[in-house]
Design a protein around this motif. Structure first.
Motif, PDB file in Angstrom:
ATOM      1  N   VAL A   1     -67.983  11.204  -3.082  1.00 13.47           N
ATOM      2  CA  VAL A   1     -67.116  12.043  -2.244  1.00 13.47           C
ATOM      3  C   VAL A   1     -65.797  11.327  -1.992  1.00 13.47           C
ATOM      4  O   VAL A   1     -64.713  11.897  -2.192  1.00 13.47           O
ATOM      5  N   ILE A   2     -65.900  10.077  -1.558  1.00 10.04           N
ATOM      6  CA  ILE A   2     -64.708   9.311  -1.178  1.00 10.04           C
ATOM      7  C   ILE A   2     -63.794   9.105  -2.393  1.00 10.04           C
ATOM      8  O   ILE A   2     -62.572   9.154  -2.300  1.00 10.04           O
ATOM      9  N   ARG A   3     -64.427   8.887  -3.540  1.00 11.15           N
ATOM     10  CA  ARG A   3     -63.655   8.661  -4.753  1.00 11.15           C
ATOM     11  C   ARG A   3     -62.795   9.892  -5.080  1.00 11.15           C
ATOM     12  O   ARG A   3     -61.597   9.792  -5.300  1.00 11.15           O
ATOM     13  N   LEU A   4     -63.429  11.061  -5.052  1.00 12.51           N
ATOM     14  CA  LEU A   4     -62.684  12.300  -5.329  1.00 12.51           C
ATOM     15  C   LEU A   4     -61.605  12.522  -4.268  1.00 12.51           C
ATOM     16  O   LEU A   4     -60.475  12.925  -4.578  1.00 12.51           O
ATOM     17  N   TYR A   5     -61.967  12.238  -3.020  1.00  7.11           N
ATOM     18  CA  TYR A   5     -61.026  12.366  -1.894  1.00  7.11           C
ATOM     19  C   TYR A   5     -59.778  11.519  -2.138  1.00  7.11           C
ATOM     20  O   TYR A   5     -58.650  12.008  -2.063  1.00  7.11           O
ATOM     21  N   LYS A   6     -60.006  10.241  -2.461  1.00  5.40           N
ATOM     22  CA  LYS A   6     -58.863   9.341  -2.628  1.00  5.40           C
ATOM     23  C   LYS A   6     -58.038   9.684  -3.863  1.00  5.40           C
ATOM     24  O   LYS A   6     -56.812   9.585  -3.839  1.00  5.40           O
ATOM     25  N   MET A   7     -58.727  10.091  -4.917  1.00  3.85           N
ATOM     26  CA  MET A   7     -57.998  10.445  -6.137  1.00  3.85           C
ATOM     27  C   MET A   7     -57.131  11.689  -5.909  1.00  3.85           C
ATOM     28  O   MET A   7     -55.992  11.754  -6.369  1.00  3.85           O
ATOM     29  N   LEU A   8     -57.662  12.670  -5.184  1.00  5.26           N
ATOM     30  CA  LEU A   8     -56.888  13.889  -4.916  1.00  5.26           C
ATOM     31  C   LEU A   8     -55.692  13.571  -4.026  1.00  5.26           C
ATOM     32  O   LEU A   8     -54.600  14.105  -4.221  1.00  5.26           O
ATOM     33  N   GLN A   9     -55.920  12.679  -3.058  1.00 10.32           N
ATOM     34  CA  GLN A   9     -54.819  12.281  -2.171  1.00 10.32           C
ATOM     35  C   GLN A   9     -53.717  11.626  -2.989  1.00 10.32           C
ATOM     36  O   GLN A   9     -52.538  11.878  -2.794  1.00 10.32           O
ATOM     37  N   LYS A  10     -54.138  10.776  -3.904  1.00 11.61           N
ATOM     38  CA  LYS A  10     -53.200  10.022  -4.718  1.00 11.61           C
ATOM     39  C   LYS A  10     -52.394  10.962  -5.630  1.00 11.61           C
ATOM     40  O   LYS A  10     -51.197  10.813  -5.787  1.00 11.61           O
ATOM     41  N   LYS A  11     -53.089  11.933  -6.196  1.00 10.97           N
ATOM     42  CA  LYS A  11     -52.432  12.851  -7.132  1.00 10.97           C
ATOM     43  C   LYS A  11     -51.517  13.845  -6.433  1.00 10.97           C
ATOM     44  O   LYS A  11     -50.607  14.388  -7.037  1.00 10.97           O
ATOM     45  N   ASN A  12     -51.781  14.098  -5.156  1.00 10.77           N
ATOM     46  CA  ASN A  12     -50.915  14.965  -4.354  1.00 10.77           C
ATOM     47  C   ASN A  12     -50.587  16.268  -5.089  1.00 10.77           C
ATOM     48  O   ASN A  12     -49.443  16.540  -5.430  1.00 10.77           O
ATOM     49  N   ILE A  13     -51.607  17.062  -5.342  1.00 13.77           N
ATOM     50  CA  ILE A  13     -51.476  18.248  -6.180  1.00 13.77           C
ATOM     51  C   ILE A  13     -50.919  19.441  -5.402  1.00 13.77           C
ATOM     52  O   ILE A  13     -51.392  19.765  -4.316  1.00 13.77           O
TER      53      ILE A  13
END
Lengths: 334, 248
Positions: free
Chosen positions: B31-43
């Protein structure tokens, strides 16, 4: 600039914009207008940004003294605005002058009205929004409903504003029983087909135990196959939880960001505006639609706002005195 | 853990990506991994993301991003497991706590309930690195994982009408810190002078899901000293890299 002095706050009047986003991962609820449609239209009528903060009026309107000349608009519940006792229409904007007193008649239909001020109301800005979240003491006026004696401020109105009115064909009609569209899930698989049938075919009553956090419903109970508790997960405004007593709870703008009850369905976002105009004692029925249909409804909802914007009618107000009696006349320019 | 994450539709503007039906480190890490990756990508079109124990809620604007496109992005991130490890690196916050006395009125009860001395309870409580699984319930409230069952204690029968901000409590086998003064039924064993919530700050909340908390015992004297530094805005919470900690 100072725009109003609150002489009487009404029943529950808060400052709201379209809500607080981006802090849900820290447990911060969205808050924001319960009826986004009405708030956006109120802002459009005074040439504001659609997200500008307004007063959200619940059931009983406030009494406001105008501190500076400006233009205001009222949209949402049918709550007759009066300027110094002279009535003004809803879903339209009109000028107010320093020293005027704005009052309201009791709500005739609907539950929540929005008062927009040209230039937008101001308040405390917290985490990207002016919206008042009372439980968290955030936004608005010290994170609480407005109170007697408060001085409210607004931005500077645009030059050359003209009063406007939306066309009658766009006026929503509020009734005491509404059909609310939902998408089943995310935990509809916790319920039997029969339980879901009960949910979709019953009429539910909104109980007194309802507020900006959620509406608790009374009606035929819906029982889950096994359990009503899940590992706490994320929720949205519109999530319909079913606790062990089988009575649905619709979560709304001030609800926490997570919850541990199963969610049978979610109200589609355009229908949250409809829901916001239902009050305790009113009834609703759920209708299931699929995601594709829901996105179609959302596009149509946005198109409608676009059409409203394009088709506003101008209004002019005149104050006349005939045989020692004062009259206010509003003329719609077609 | 499911073999493939499940996509649950949460109305017209949100989906939940559910990785399993359990509270586990492994599940939460996904969960956290997807959370952080989405935050980083700022889609564009993703309004916000809410990590919870075993699922990530993604709020989106369907007028800006289609459901199909969103699913595709989620799938791509989920399948690219190895790369971008640095994106999911975690922090450890050291939280100073004074235990017992007026700061932790229930410490003695927790000790007695578990047939331990107060000292033993403190030792057990300050041992682990507690993982922040999620934040919810109220603003800034972190759900911490990893407390020893040896100090598990049921909630108060009658909740207090106000628990002071900074109070550290135990409820069943959970532990946590009250970020605001609110009513609550947890057994309060101590209090931290650190502010977990500062409404006027650029970053109003200290914690983030996926990071860790380490409780460090302090004296009353230190408590007042830190409290003072917090008031004067000069106190810095000790933050270190999780990678540098021994894993318990």
């Amino acid at each position: 600039m100072e725009c109003f002095k609150v002489l009487n706050p009404g029943f529950f009047t808060t400052i709201q914009d379209l809500g607080r986003y981006g802090y849900e991962s820290q447990g911060v609820p969205n808050a924001g207008a319960m009826d986004e449609f009405a708030l956006r239209i109120a802002n459009i009528l005074v040439d504001n940004h659609e997200n500008a903060p307004c007063l959200e009026i619940t059931l009983v309107g406030p009494v406001l003294e105008v501190l500076n000349d400006t233009m205001i608009a009222v949209a949402g519940a049918e709550i007759q605005p009066l300027v110094n006792g002279f009535s003004r229409p809803c879903w339209s904007s009109f000028p107010v002058r320093k020293g005027d007193v704005i009052t309201f008649r009791p709500v005739k239909s609907g539950f929540r009205a929005y008062l927009a001020v040209a230039g937008g109301l101001k308040g405390e800005f917290a985490m990207g929004s002016f919206s008042t979240y009372v439980n968290g003491k955030l936004g608005g006026v010290k994170g609480r409903p407005i109170a007697k004696g408060d001085i409210l401020e607004s931005g500077v109105p645009k030059h050359g504003l003209v009063p406007k009115k939306i066309r009658d064909e766009f006026l929503p009609i509020y009734s005491e029983e509404e059909e609310i569209r939902v998408i089943l899930g995310p935990q509809d698989n916790y319920f039997t087909k029969e339980a879901i049938e009960i949910f979709l075919n019953s009429t539910y009553l909104i109980t007194e135990d309802s507020n900006r956090m959620g509406y608790r419903l009374e009606g035929p109970p819906i029982k889950a196959k096994e359990k009503h508790d899940i590992i706490t997960d994320g929720v949205v405004p519109g999530s319909i939880q079913v606790p062990a007593n089988g009575k649905p709870i619709i979560l709304l703008k001030d609800a926490p960001t997570t919850g541990g009850y199963v969610k049978i369905a979610t109200v589609i976002s355009p229908d949250l505006s409809k829901l916001a105009q239902l009050k305790p004692g009113d009834r609703l029925k759920f209708k299931a639609i699929d995601l594709l249909q829901a996105h179609q409804v959302l596009s149509e909802f946005e198109d409608k706002i676009g059409q409203i914007k394009k088709s506003l009618n101008m209004v002019r107000y005149f104050h006349v005195r005939i045989n020692e009696k004062d009259y206010d006349i509003g003329l719609e320019i077609l | 853990m499911y073999k493939e994450p499940k996509i649950l539709v949460c109305g017209d503007r949100a989906i939940a990506v559910e990785f399993g039906d359990e509270i586990s480190k492994e599940c939460n890490e996904s969960v956290i991994r997807l959370y952080k990756m989405l935050q980083k990508k700022n889609i564009e079109g993703i309004d916000s993301v809410i990590p919870t124990y075993r699922s990530l809620l993604i709020k989106y604007n369907p007028l800006k991003i289609t459901y199909e496109k969103l699913l595709q992005i989620v799938k791509e991130i989920s399948e690219s497991k190895a790369e971008n490890q640095e994106a999911v690196s975690a922090k450890v916050y050291e939280i100073p706590v004074v235990y017992g006395g007026e700061f932790g009125p229930d410490l003695d009860f927790v000790a007695k309930y578990n047939n331990l001395t107060a000292e033993e309870v403190i030792n057990i409580h300050t041992q682990p690195l507690y993982k922040i699984y999620m934040i919810g319930f109220t603003m800034g409230f972190a759900y911490l994982g990893g407390m020893s069952e040896r100090i598990a204690t049921p909630r108060l029968e009658k909740p207090r009408t106000e628990v002071k901000a900074g109070s550290v409590g135990i409820a069943g086998s959970q532990t946590g810190i009250y970020p605001l003064s609110i009513p609550g039924g947890w057994r309060i064993i101590g209090r931290t002078p650190v502010k977990l919530y500062n409404p006027s700050s650029q970053k109003p909340f200290l914690f983030e899901a996926g990071d860790y908390v380490k409780f460090v015992r302090i004296t009353e004297e230190q408590y007042y000293q830190i409290e003072n530094e917090v008031k004067m805005n000069v106190y810095q919470v000790k933050i270190s890299d999780f990678a540098n900690h021994k894993i318990f």
